[in-house]
Write a protein that holds these residues in place. Sequence first.
Motif, PDB file in Angstrom:
ATOM      1  N   PHE A 223      -2.755   7.371  -8.028  1.00  0.00           N
ATOM      2  CA  PHE A 223      -4.102   6.965  -7.574  1.00  0.00           C
ATOM      3  C   PHE A 223      -4.511   5.683  -8.302  1.00  0.00           C
ATOM      4  O   PHE A 223      -4.932   4.702  -7.693  1.00  0.00           O
ATOM      5  CB  PHE A 223      -5.071   8.118  -7.861  1.00  0.00           C
ATOM      6  CG  PHE A 223      -6.512   7.841  -7.547  1.00  0.00           C
ATOM      7  CD1 PHE A 223      -6.939   7.677  -6.237  1.00  0.00           C
ATOM      8  CD2 PHE A 223      -7.454   7.768  -8.568  1.00  0.00           C
ATOM      9  CE1 PHE A 223      -8.279   7.438  -5.954  1.00  0.00           C
ATOM     10  CE2 PHE A 223      -8.784   7.525  -8.299  1.00  0.00           C
ATOM     11  CZ  PHE A 223      -9.202   7.364  -6.981  1.00  0.00           C
TER      12      PHE A 223
ATOM     13  N   MET B 123      -4.280   1.261  -6.852  1.00  0.00           N
ATOM     14  CA  MET B 123      -5.556   0.588  -6.541  1.00  0.00           C
ATOM     15  C   MET B 123      -5.442  -0.876  -6.128  1.00  0.00           C
ATOM     16  O   MET B 123      -6.056  -1.291  -5.153  1.00  0.00           O
ATOM     17  CB  MET B 123      -6.517   0.736  -7.709  1.00  0.00           C
ATOM     18  CG  MET B 123      -7.220   2.072  -7.691  1.00  0.00           C
ATOM     19  SD  MET B 123      -8.386   2.181  -9.046  1.00  0.00           S
ATOM     20  CE  MET B 123      -8.874   3.894  -8.880  1.00  0.00           C
ATOM     21  N   PRO B 124      -4.657  -1.692  -6.863  1.00  0.00           N
ATOM     22  CA  PRO B 124      -4.649  -3.113  -6.465  1.00  0.00           C
ATOM     23  C   PRO B 124      -3.871  -3.397  -5.184  1.00  0.00           C
ATOM     24  O   PRO B 124      -3.925  -4.519  -4.685  1.00  0.00           O
ATOM     25  CB  PRO B 124      -3.961  -3.810  -7.653  1.00  0.00           C
ATOM     26  CG  PRO B 124      -3.591  -2.762  -8.617  1.00  0.00           C
ATOM     27  CD  PRO B 124      -3.876  -1.429  -8.044  1.00  0.00           C
TER      28      PRO B 124
ATOM     29  N   LYS C 210      -5.667  -0.544   0.752  1.00  0.00           N
ATOM     30  CA  LYS C 210      -7.005  -0.722   1.299  1.00  0.00           C
ATOM     31  C   LYS C 210      -7.930   0.338   0.675  1.00  0.00           C
ATOM     32  O   LYS C 210      -9.076   0.066   0.375  1.00  0.00           O
ATOM     33  CB  LYS C 210      -6.962  -0.598   2.828  1.00  0.00           C
ATOM     34  CG  LYS C 210      -8.264  -0.935   3.522  1.00  0.00           C
ATOM     35  CD  LYS C 210      -8.093  -0.999   5.034  1.00  0.00           C
ATOM     36  CE  LYS C 210      -9.443  -1.204   5.727  1.00  0.00           C
ATOM     37  NZ  LYS C 210      -9.319  -1.114   7.188  1.00  0.00           N
ATOM     38  N   HIS C 211      -7.380   1.530   0.508  1.00  0.00           N
ATOM     39  CA  HIS C 211      -8.138   2.569  -0.175  1.00  0.00           C
ATOM     40  C   HIS C 211      -7.185   3.665  -0.636  1.00  0.00           C
ATOM     41  O   HIS C 211      -6.053   3.753  -0.154  1.00  0.00           O
ATOM     42  CB  HIS C 211      -9.212   3.159   0.736  1.00  0.00           C
ATOM     43  CG  HIS C 211     -10.265   3.924  -0.006  1.00  0.00           C
ATOM     44  ND1 HIS C 211     -10.946   3.401  -1.077  1.00  0.00           N
ATOM     45  CD2 HIS C 211     -10.740   5.188   0.144  1.00  0.00           C
ATOM     46  CE1 HIS C 211     -11.806   4.295  -1.541  1.00  0.00           C
ATOM     47  NE2 HIS C 211     -11.692   5.391  -0.817  1.00  0.00           N
ATOM     48  N   SER C 212      -7.663   4.495  -1.567  1.00  0.00           N
ATOM     49  CA  SER C 212      -6.839   5.624  -1.983  1.00  0.00           C
ATOM     50  C   SER C 212      -7.723   6.818  -2.311  1.00  0.00           C
ATOM     51  O   SER C 212      -8.883   6.660  -2.684  1.00  0.00           O
ATOM     52  CB  SER C 212      -5.973   5.250  -3.189  1.00  0.00           C
ATOM     53  OG  SER C 212      -6.696   4.459  -4.101  1.00  0.00           O
TER      54      SER C 212
ATOM     55  N   ARG D 174     -11.708   0.643  -9.943  1.00  0.00           N
ATOM     56  CA  ARG D 174     -11.410  -0.183  -8.777  1.00  0.00           C
ATOM     57  C   ARG D 174     -12.156  -1.520  -8.851  1.00  0.00           C
ATOM     58  O   ARG D 174     -11.585  -2.584  -8.604  1.00  0.00           O
ATOM     59  CB  ARG D 174     -11.842   0.568  -7.517  1.00  0.00           C
ATOM     60  CG  ARG D 174     -10.848   0.530  -6.403  1.00  0.00           C
ATOM     61  CD  ARG D 174     -11.402   1.230  -5.191  1.00  0.00           C
ATOM     62  NE  ARG D 174     -11.137   2.656  -5.174  1.00  0.00           N
ATOM     63  CZ  ARG D 174      -9.983   3.185  -4.788  1.00  0.00           C
ATOM     64  NH1 ARG D 174      -8.986   2.427  -4.416  1.00  0.00           N
ATOM     65  NH2 ARG D 174      -9.794   4.482  -4.788  1.00  0.00           N
TER      66      ARG D 174
ATOM     67  N   ARG E  18      -8.098  -8.754 -11.567  1.00  0.00           N
ATOM     68  CA  ARG E  18      -6.919  -9.156 -10.803  1.00  0.00           C
ATOM     69  C   ARG E  18      -7.108 -10.520 -10.168  1.00  0.00           C
ATOM     70  O   ARG E  18      -6.190 -11.321 -10.091  1.00  0.00           O
ATOM     71  CB  ARG E  18      -6.692  -8.105  -9.721  1.00  0.00           C
ATOM     72  CG  ARG E  18      -5.563  -8.349  -8.771  1.00  0.00           C
ATOM     73  CD  ARG E  18      -5.245  -7.059  -8.039  1.00  0.00           C
ATOM     74  NE  ARG E  18      -6.367  -6.539  -7.278  1.00  0.00           N
ATOM     75  CZ  ARG E  18      -6.594  -6.820  -6.011  1.00  0.00           C
ATOM     76  NH1 ARG E  18      -5.795  -7.636  -5.360  1.00  0.00           N
ATOM     77  NH2 ARG E  18      -7.612  -6.293  -5.371  1.00  0.00           N
TER      78      ARG E  18
ATOM     79  N   ILE F 274     -14.064   0.036  -0.208  1.00  0.00           N
ATOM     80  CA  ILE F 274     -14.624   1.050   0.692  1.00  0.00           C
ATOM     81  C   ILE F 274     -15.838   1.735   0.073  1.00  0.00           C
ATOM     82  O   ILE F 274     -16.823   2.010   0.756  1.00  0.00           O
ATOM     83  CB  ILE F 274     -13.540   2.115   1.010  1.00  0.00           C
ATOM     84  CG1 ILE F 274     -12.262   1.458   1.526  1.00  0.00           C
ATOM     85  CG2 ILE F 274     -14.070   3.184   1.955  1.00  0.00           C
ATOM     86  CD1 ILE F 274     -12.313   0.831   2.864  1.00  0.00           C
TER      87      ILE F 274
END
Lengths: 558, 173
Positions: free
Chosen positions: A116, A120-121, A124-126, B19, B26, B69
């Motif tokens: 998970f 992330m990078p 699109k989503h996790s 995130r 990043r 999201i």
Amino acid sequence: MMNGAQMVVEALRREGVEVLFGIPGGTVIPLFDAMVNAPFRQVLTRHEQGAVHAAEGYGRASGKVGVCLVTSGPGATNTLTGLADAHLDSVPLVVITGQVKTSLIGTDAFQEADIFGCSMPVVKHSFLVRTLEQLPAALAGAFHIARTGRPGPVLVDIPVDVQNARGEFDYPPALNFPGYSAEVAEELSGLDEARRLLERSERPMILAGGGIILSDAAEALLGLAEAGSIPVATTFMGKGGFPERHPLSLGTAGMHGRAQANRALCEADVVLAVGTRLSDRTTGRPDGFAPKAKLIHVDMDRAEVGKTFSPQVGLVGDAAKVLSLLAPSVEGKDCRAWRETLDGWTRSYPLEPAPDVLSAPLVIRAVRRLVDEETVVVTEVGQHQMWAGLHWETNRPRSFISSGGLGTMGFGLPAALGAAFATGKPVVCFAGDGSLLMNIQELESCSRYNLPVKVIVLNNGSLGMVRQWQELFFDERYAQTLEGVHCDFVALAESFFMRGYRVKVAEELEETLKEALETPGPALVDCVIPWRDKVFPMVPAGAALGDFLWPDGGPTES
Amino acid sequence: MAIHTISVLAQDNPGVLSRLAGLVSRRGYNVTSLSVGKTHRPGLSRFTLVVNGDDVSVEQIVRQLDKLIEIVEVRNLSEDKFVERWMTLIKVRAPLDVRPHVLQTAEIFRCRIIDIGEDAIVIEATGDRGKVEACLEAVRPFGVIEVASSGAVALGRTGFGARKESPVAAIQL
């Protein structure tokens, strides 16, 4: 009542999944167990990277969501390259990973990896599903997010105790993503200015990216181009978005783009870039990209407009819709002088290979003549890939599949496997000897399923693209690229119970290819090509698009 | 280059901080401060980022964050009027002989004294960034032992004209 694993199977069925690629392992035994009688096919690959690229190949060829199921720990981390690949090329993908049971998460348990967090990078989503109650929403959400908007990969990590827990199943659940809309948030206020620029342009051109294919906008693009006789170049990812046999086609632009496409970008007064993120490989040095042009940039992803270039006009919207809205403004344009200039350039930079020497372009063109237009071609990554970009005339969306953004060697063979499941037809896979060996184990999968995957090895016994750079920019010091390949590809193919052929001279090419293509099931053709061949044109990294290298000093002026 | 304060409303899910922070690092954005806390709506958190960058790169941050999201809303507060507060706790040496001077300095900045000991006190400085930084400089000569800072928290101004409300109440969770 059903358990979590059965819920996954039922959710996949309701999402319309036809085929799933994966490998079982400790934390997904319940999931594979629940799939024994599932109404969709399960395809066993020989490496999780193979499974995820196969799912990508399926997704790219079909436009549907590719699905991959692997175990925790190494199984999960082996999918990261595929996730990153799908992320950069906007491929709809759902990767389901098993996870150690929730009570063991965070304890460094056997085969535990924080996938998970790792993902992330590059997604699109996790989702990390911590309870059975979260499972239906995570699955429905994963498919919704993967396939809508700008498509992309979604990871769903399911601990084994959640797979075993029992409960009521209600599907589809209500989706709760207040920060996500499947609809494009349009910004079309610049539409009139874009129309004006196009209308007044004397040397307009279109640069069409992969978004044309993702948005099913090929028809709208053709409509606009033909309405105003506007020449079209595609990016590498856009290949197939505009028929390359069309008189308005300039072929691909970019580092290994066609000369006329790159020169056109240097001279155009208006460039309409649609569905492209204008990456470094497409544009070359930023100040050398479209230096004389007003840039109109259309993308459905607001973040792409203005990311690498500041366009005169930025439009956020669906490609097909925006192209249709722009079409009337170019109606009746002719641009004859401009097109004649471009046609002259096309003649000045002929690509036809010598007919008597076995070379990659010769092989690629020979295969092209032997298969129909619908045939999907997949490439690995390297010189052969760029030669395919230049020489494989592509006329239909989704018929040219390649790892564009990430440039993943080892992508091609498993992606061809996935594409073969998507189309049910023969798939051509162009591979370099270097790339092919990166996921060679998937020959076994192709053979086991008797898939019509035709692997055409363009074997120069070297890591050719890097070798080309070393020759041109590193004083011919061939560090680790000319080590030779200690492998007999024909014998290797035969050891996997598939037909293997070798071609060493041009005279044998056509007949051998025919036989390989006509043989049912998989086949491999090892084409031995000169190791010194380089891909031209080539825009050196950091150079302007117009400063491409061309063999023998320069073009044949017509 | 200019300082921008960006306000981010996000679903309160595990991993959302990671995130957001991952995206920011990043893509190489230059973040001066990042703070996060709950809002009045259960399930929603607000992040406040202070970033240093030109308009184009800040617009990119906003757009990239908006793609996550779980992020419900992103606003560059610096485009409009806003209020911002930083809080810093400063543990400063204050033996009896100089203590009145320390307290006097703290008073100038309207600081509160929230802890007192044998030879040190903890003062709470709250205000905009300039005030908090000035306060720290003013007490530095006494001997600063430890500092903890909150980073910025900020909201758009309500004003008296047409109120530009963030539709937090309308968000379905």
